[in-house]
Scaffold this active site. Structure first.
Site, short mmCIF file in Angstrom:
data_model
loop_
_atom_site.label_atom_id
_atom_site.label_comp_id
_atom_site.label_asym_id
_atom_site.label_seq_id
_atom_site.Cartn_x
_atom_site.Cartn_y
_atom_site.Cartn_z
N VAL A 1 3.79 -0.46 4.58
CA VAL A 1 2.30 -1.04 4.64
C VAL A 1 1.80 -1.80 3.72
CG1 VAL A 1 0.05 -0.10 5.28
CG2 VAL A 1 1.85 1.33 5.78
N GLY B 1 8.82 2.63 7.76
CA GLY B 1 7.98 1.07 7.67
C GLY B 1 7.55 1.22 6.24
N ASP C 1 0.94 15.13 11.83
CA ASP C 1 1.03 14.77 10.33
C ASP C 1 -0.16 14.71 9.50
OD1 ASP C 1 2.74 14.44 7.87
OD2 ASP C 1 2.89 12.47 8.14
N ILE D 1 1.00 -1.29 0.06
CA ILE D 1 0.08 -0.15 0.19
C ILE D 1 0.91 1.32 -0.09
CG2 ILE D 1 -1.88 1.42 1.39
CD1 ILE D 1 -2.67 -1.30 2.38
N LYS E 1 1.36 -2.78 8.85
CA LYS E 1 2.43 -1.90 8.83
C LYS E 1 3.62 -2.47 9.65
CE LYS E 1 3.79 2.85 9.97
NZ LYS E 1 3.37 4.36 10.24
N GLY F 1 7.40 4.07 3.50
CA GLY F 1 7.70 5.38 4.18
C GLY F 1 9.09 5.37 4.59
#
Length: 261
Positions: A19, A17, A131, A11, A36, A14
């Site tokens: 996802v 990590g 965020d 998905i 995640k 980053g």
């Protein structure tokens, strides 16, 4: 396989990590989650592990809220921590913002009110999201009943704690850019940016290179949207001094909903 989950597709990836869409056979039917997990090369990084552990605690331990991401489980496999998150229906708002001139007014207001409710829930338990941006707001198909989920607690902090210069540059509050303490007002600023952008269909502070974007966050004012009611809210939410902003995300939600009445 990872633990008892079958990883089917990526998905997102980053800095901390990755996802995955993951499935598990369940006696009550097939379970599908967004799994995640910390990058393998960060498994022994003390700060990153501590931050990931906080995300695990928040997503599994906080009381449920209809607009905030939650997890079904959190654990680790051979020292690699993970959290299995309820897969939010719909798509993130970046797709909608890519189609000018912005969202219908009522939809934009409803999305921001729901996101503010989720932020206020976090604040009640002493944490700042840090965020809030269109990429972390998942909205279902507008043809159905509108539902909004605020996702990704990966950089959340305790209220009053300095979070460092972390977040998505164009949605950081000035105190984030300066490396100062995060408060509820930090999320209020991000919500103000999102509201302005959803109404106008334009990027408010994005200037390309991170340093130019951060300078805009600190120095530039938001132009009028052409909607006096929205302008009154964004002006109050986007004050450069956190003490001068709207008092809380809950107040922002109330003021946004008043425009829907």
């Amino acid at each position: 396989m990872f633990a008892h989950w079958t990883l089917t597709s990526v998905i997102a990836v980053g800095g901390v990590g990755e996802v995955w869409r993951a499935v598990r056979d369940d006696p009550r039917g097939e379970a599908v989650v967004a799994l995640k997990r910390l990058h393998s090369h960060l498994m022994h990084h003390r700060e990153m592990r501590a931050q990931f552990a906080l995300e695990q605690r928040l997503t599994t331990g906080l009381p449920r809220h209809p607009h905030l991401v939650r997890a079904v489980e959190a654990d680790e496999v051979e020292g690699r921590p993970y959290v299995a998150l309820v897969l939010a229906p719909g798509h993130d708002l970046r797709r909608r913002l890519a189609r000018p001139p912005g969202l219908p007014r009522g939809e934009a207001l409803a999305i921001v009110a729901a996101a503010a409710d989720a932020a206020a829930h976090l604040h009640r338990f002493g944490f700042v999201h840090g965020d809030i941006n269109p990429g972390n707001l998942v909205v279902d198909d507008p043809a159905d009943t509108l539902h909004v989920t605020l996702v990704d607690l990966g950089i959340a902090r305790k209220i009053g704690e300095a979070g460092g210069v972390r977040g998505t540059h164009a949605y950081m509050a000035p105190e984030q850019v300066r490396g100062g303490a995060w408060t509820a007002a930090t999320d209020v600023f991000a919500l103000g940016v999102v509201l302005w952008e959803l109404v106008t269909g334009k990027r408010l502070f994005h200037r390309g290179p991170p340093w130019l974007t951060q300078a805009a966050v600190i120095d530039d004012e938001a132009p009028p949207t052409g909607d006096p009611g929205v302008d009154a809210i964004t002006t109050a939410a986007l004050a450069k001094d956190p003490a001068a902003r709207l008092a809380s995300a809950g107040e922002l939600a109330d003021r946004v909903r008043a425009l829907l009445a």
